[in-house]
Enzyme design. Structure first.
Site, mmCIF file in Angstrom:
data_model
loop_
_atom_site.group_PDB
_atom_site.id
_atom_site.type_symbol
_atom_site.label_atom_id
_atom_site.label_comp_id
_atom_site.label_asym_id
_atom_site.label_seq_id
_atom_site.Cartn_x
_atom_site.Cartn_y
_atom_site.Cartn_z
ATOM 1 C CG LEU A 134 -2.088 -1.189 1.221
ATOM 2 C CD1 LEU A 134 -2.782 -1.003 2.980
ATOM 3 C CD2 LEU A 134 -2.782 -1.343 0.290
ATOM 4 C CG ASP A 135 0.575 4.213 -3.082
ATOM 5 O OD1 ASP A 135 1.474 3.283 -3.335
ATOM 6 O OD2 ASP A 135 -0.316 4.515 -3.689
ATOM 7 C CE LYS A 136 5.153 8.686 5.116
ATOM 8 N NZ LYS A 136 6.264 9.608 4.931
ATOM 9 C CB THR A 138 -2.981 3.807 0.625
ATOM 10 O OG1 THR A 138 -2.857 4.411 -0.652
ATOM 11 C CG2 THR A 138 -4.201 2.759 0.404
#
Length: 294
Positions: A134-136, A138
């Protein structure tokens, strides 16, 4: 520490043990290269053997899935609490908060990151095996395997009926039509190491979306990725002219609205690779997204 055991079926009679390990147990070539040098990791009828040993119908094969010895380059443990949704002998389901990076930054190895928190929980020297990233910015659910073997089995299941993910997102504007499929290839944006874009020569990328509700000039969406490209959901929504609220990279930064892209990994469905239990988990919207729809 997970131990695998199987009885050699007639189909593998007279064949090298490595063929059974790959074909029957699904052990990757990379893991096999590691296991064959660990004393006591691979046993045939209770005795250590080389992977080229010939097996016979009815033989018992045992594989001990111990992790490798710690190295100086391993992720450093960090005292950060984990939100554990589920845990068993083989894996964990975690609820990641927004703003927490998945892995250490090369410029600051001590900066807060989920890998360091996982190592602190499982024990120093542990190798973090995240099945997806997951992106930072998200938040939400993700799976962490406790061994390279389970990680590989789950990775193979990604984007199939064996492992499905569903997100909640808040997009700018009123998204229409109310449901659809975004089938648009994604490539790295020219001149950027981070940014992606829809491009004819990109990798095939597919996202299903459904409008759940409208909230002024925001749309609450269900997003289901059918592929796993970097920033896929953010890029696809921006390509429709509806970037996610707070998405500084693909839309407009508005920290007064929300301080990160409004994206949350809401639900997971997967078949456990070893017990074959069908598991389903959900994580409610975090406060910053919930606030925007009230």
């Amino acid at each position: 520490m997970r131990t695998l055991q199987c009885t050699v079926p007639a189909a593998f009679d007279g064949r090298p043990l490595k063929h059974l390990l790959r074909g029957e147990l699904g052990i990757s070539s990379t893991l096999l290269k590691t296991l064959k040098w660990r004393e006591g990791a691979i046993l045939l009828n209770g005795a250590g053997v080389h992977v080229n040993a010939v097996v016979r119908t009815g033989d018992t094969v045992t594989v001990v899935l111990s992790e490798r010895a710690p190295r100086e380059t391993d992720v450093a443990p960090l005292d950060i609490p984990l939100a554990i949704v589920y845990e068993d002998e083989d894996l964990l389901v975690l609820n990641k908060p927004a703003g927490l990076a998945m892995h250490p930054m090369s410029t600051d190895l001590a900066a807060p990151n989920l890998a360091g928190a996982l190592v602190a929980y499982l024990g120093e020297g542990t190798v973090p095996h995240f099945v997806s990233r997951l992106d930072k910015g998200t938040s939400g659910l993700l799976i962490a395997a406790k061994s390279g073997y389970v990680h590989e089995l789950l990775r193979r299941a990604l984007h199939s009926e064996e492992l499905r993910r569903e997100y909640r997102a808040l997009a700018l504007g009123r998204v229409t039509p109310p449901r659809g499929v975004i089938d648009a290839p994604i490539a790295r944006a020219e001149g950027s190491l981070v940014k992606r874009c829809v491009a004819p020569d990109g990798l095939p990328s597919r996202t299903e979306y459904e409008v759940l509700s409208y909230h002024g000039e925001l749309t609450l969406l269900r997003l289901a990725p059918r592929t796993g490209r970097t920033h896929q959901l953010r890029v696809h929504m921006a390509s429709l002219g509806h970037p996610l609220a707070g998405d500084w990279l693909y839309g407009t930064e508005d920290r007064a609205l929300i301080a990160r892209p409004a994206l949350h990994s809401y639900a997971l469905w997967f078949t456990h690779p070893l017990t074959h239990a069908v598991l389903h988990f959900t994580a409610p919207l975090p406060e910053d997204m919930e606030r925007l729809i009230k």
